[in-house]
Design a protein around this motif. Structure first.
Motif, PDB file in Angstrom:
ATOM      1  N   ASN A  82      24.119 -25.381 -48.798  1.00  0.00           N
ATOM      2  CA  ASN A  82      23.933 -26.831 -48.721  1.00  0.00           C
ATOM      3  C   ASN A  82      23.696 -27.488 -50.082  1.00  0.00           C
ATOM      4  OD1 ASN A  82      24.091 -26.731 -45.893  1.00  0.00           O
ATOM      5  ND2 ASN A  82      21.919 -26.233 -45.728  1.00  0.00           N
ATOM      6  N   HIS A  83      23.936 -26.772 -51.194  1.00  0.00           N
ATOM      7  CA  HIS A  83      23.514 -27.300 -52.494  1.00  0.00           C
ATOM      8  C   HIS A  83      24.630 -27.244 -53.535  1.00  0.00           C
ATOM      9  CE1 HIS A  83      19.461 -27.536 -50.923  1.00  0.00           C
ATOM     10  NE2 HIS A  83      19.601 -26.311 -50.461  1.00  0.00           N
ATOM     11  N   GLN A 123      12.596 -28.346 -50.108  1.00  0.00           N
ATOM     12  CA  GLN A 123      12.360 -28.853 -48.757  1.00  0.00           C
ATOM     13  C   GLN A 123      13.377 -28.326 -47.751  1.00  0.00           C
ATOM     14  OE1 GLN A 123      12.250 -33.118 -49.231  1.00  0.00           O
ATOM     15  NE2 GLN A 123      10.239 -33.098 -50.219  1.00  0.00           N
ATOM     16  N   ASP A 124      14.363 -27.602 -48.224  1.00  0.00           N
ATOM     17  CA  ASP A 124      15.358 -26.987 -47.352  1.00  0.00           C
ATOM     18  C   ASP A 124      14.807 -25.647 -46.860  1.00  0.00           C
ATOM     19  OD1 ASP A 124      17.501 -25.798 -46.112  1.00  0.00           O
ATOM     20  OD2 ASP A 124      18.883 -26.011 -47.795  1.00  0.00           O
ATOM     21  N   ARG A 125      14.348 -25.618 -45.625  1.00  0.00           N
ATOM     22  CA  ARG A 125      13.710 -24.417 -45.095  1.00  0.00           C
ATOM     23  C   ARG A 125      14.671 -23.232 -45.031  1.00  0.00           C
ATOM     24  NH1 ARG A 125      10.623 -25.642 -39.627  1.00  0.00           N
ATOM     25  NH2 ARG A 125      10.169 -23.435 -39.927  1.00  0.00           N
ATOM     26  N   SER A 126      15.940 -23.509 -44.749  1.00  0.00           N
ATOM     27  CA  SER A 126      16.897 -22.405 -44.692  1.00  0.00           C
ATOM     28  C   SER A 126      17.103 -21.804 -46.078  1.00  0.00           C
ATOM     29  CB  SER A 126      18.225 -22.882 -44.104  1.00  0.00           C
ATOM     30  OG  SER A 126      18.864 -23.789 -44.974  1.00  0.00           O
ATOM     31  N   THR A 155      26.009 -24.073 -40.507  1.00  0.00           N
ATOM     32  CA  THR A 155      26.004 -25.439 -40.994  1.00  0.00           C
ATOM     33  C   THR A 155      27.405 -26.030 -40.887  1.00  0.00           C
ATOM     34  OG1 THR A 155      26.560 -24.789 -43.237  1.00  0.00           O
ATOM     35  CG2 THR A 155      24.225 -24.827 -42.664  1.00  0.00           C
TER      36      THR A 155
END
Length: 404
Positions: free
Chosen positions: A329-330, A205-208, A393
């Motif tokens: 982001n992960h 769901q993370d578009r980036s 980010t």
């Protein structure tokens, strides 16, 4: 600190270099392999496609395993499978057995890139991660330079089966190096299927993540279209000897290394997303030049070699930045994110490699066309990522401010 980073880059670079070695060392032997096994060039190219497919599928398994059991234990198992499959390739009685064994070899070797990206994300974020990945390209970049040269001479002296024996020995060496020098960077966790599903949903769901992963995937697919098609284009069409092919291939790899190190320096003052945007645009323009050379045949071998050099070198600005941005982001699920990223990349690469073989018409047009399509798709994915939201980010901004 710099010494520790250098040692870590050496260990991770060796693990990552095993993949390019496995691909590139046997490239000069593809025409001879086809003759020895009594098959066609298109069929032997499937050994490459099978390897790419195995890398894509194998990485899906290692992601949850590295998040559950740490980074090292799944890597032990993967490298052991790689060594056994390499021995099997050396003894393969026919091309279909070789294709199957190349798939298993890739499934084992897939542990290397998954663990490498996860370890980098465990320890670094933002520009620091992109810079380390650029440094890794310097370490692993020696492999594409040396591998075709070594493969060409091994082919001349001992035949193509000895190449796979050497790869088995290198797999054992990587096992020893990892056991001695690779630290464990992730604590053991015990996520159940529901937890894995939750993490997977967060990633997709993370578009980036998806956009930057596709930007890297399509650029890498262009690289593997080149890897799949260049032996036929250079050796068969332009009558380059296997030994000279190794020098040309090595020069292109040197261009990739040089670009990755320029990227390493650029990241001291520029954001990875900005460098990526310009690099994907440049790759698209270079791929258009490659198609023009393929269609017009103007310039002969020199024009082909220059066009390929420019295309391959431009990828040194794309892959480190696309990977760092996708993983940013992960951190809590670095293994799973690394596996999904790698699986997507090699699935696209397998399609591109297969397409070059399927479209083979006795010219360089299929290779050039597939490479061009990949270059344009990489640029489009990068543009989508920039339109989809901020390219800096909070974690990336913090890393830049700290100079990490």
């Amino acid at each position: 600190m710099q010494r520790r980073t250098g040692l870590l880059a050496l260990v991770l670079g060796a693990l990552t270099a095993l993949g390019p070695l496995t691909i590139d060392m046997y490239l000069p032997s593809l025409p001879a392999m086809a003759r020895d096994l009594g098959t066609t060039a298109s069929t032997t190219q499937l050994t490459l496609a099978a390897y790419f497919a195995g890398l894509g599928i194998g990485q899906l398994a290692y992601g949850p395993l590295t998040d559950r059991f740490g980074r090292k234990r799944p890597l032990y198992a993967g490298l052991a499978l790689y060594v056994l499959a390499s021995i099997g390739c050396a003894l393969a009685p026919g091309v279909h057995a070789l294709i199957a064994l190349r798939f298993l070899q890739a499934v084992g070797g897939a542990a290397g890139p998954v663990v490498t990206r996860a370890v980098v994300r465990d320890l670094y974020t933002g520009p620091a991660a992109a810079r380390l990945l650029s440094l890794l390209m310097l370490v692993m970049g020696v492999a594409p330079i040396l591998a075709p040269l070594v493969g060409g001479w091994v082919l001349l002296v001992s035949g193509w089966r000895m190449i796979f024996t050497i790869l088995a020995v290198l797999g054992v060496a990587c096992l020893a190096l990892m056991a001695a020098a690779l630290p464990e960077t992730a604590a053991e966790r015990a996520p159940g299927p529901a937890s894995i599903g939750t993490h997977l949903r967060a990633i997709v769901q993370d578009r980036s993540f998806l956009a930057y992963t596709l930007a890297g995937a399509f650029s890498q697919a262009g690289m593997f279209a080149y890897i799949s098609g260049s032996p036929f284009v250079l050796i068969e069409l332009h009558h380059v000897s296997p030994q000279r092919f190794g020098w040309i291939f090595g020069a292109n790899a040197a261009g990739l290394i040089a670009a990755s190190q320029i990227n390493h320096r650029l990241l001291a003052r520029r954001l990875p997303a900005d460098v990526l945007a310009r690099a994907t645009l440049a790759t698209s323009l270079v791929s258009a030049l490659l198609v023009a050379v393929a269609v017009s045949r103007v310039g002969g071998l020199a024009a082909v070699v220059v066009s390929l050099f420019l295309f391959v070198a431009s990828l040194g600005f794309i892959n480190p930045n696309a990977t760092a941005l996708a993983m940013e982001n992960h951190g809590a699920r670095a293994g799973l994110a690394s596996a999904l990223l790698g699986s997507i990349q090699f699935a696209v690469a397998a399609c591109a490699s297969s397409l070059v073989g399927i479209l083979n018409d006795g010219t360089m047009r299929p290779m050039a066309g597939v490479m061009a399509a990949c270059g344009v798709a990489s640029w489009a994915a990068s543009a989508m990522a920039r339109r989809g939201g901020p390219t800096l980010t909070p974690a990336l901004s913090e890393g830049l401010v700290r100079g990490r």
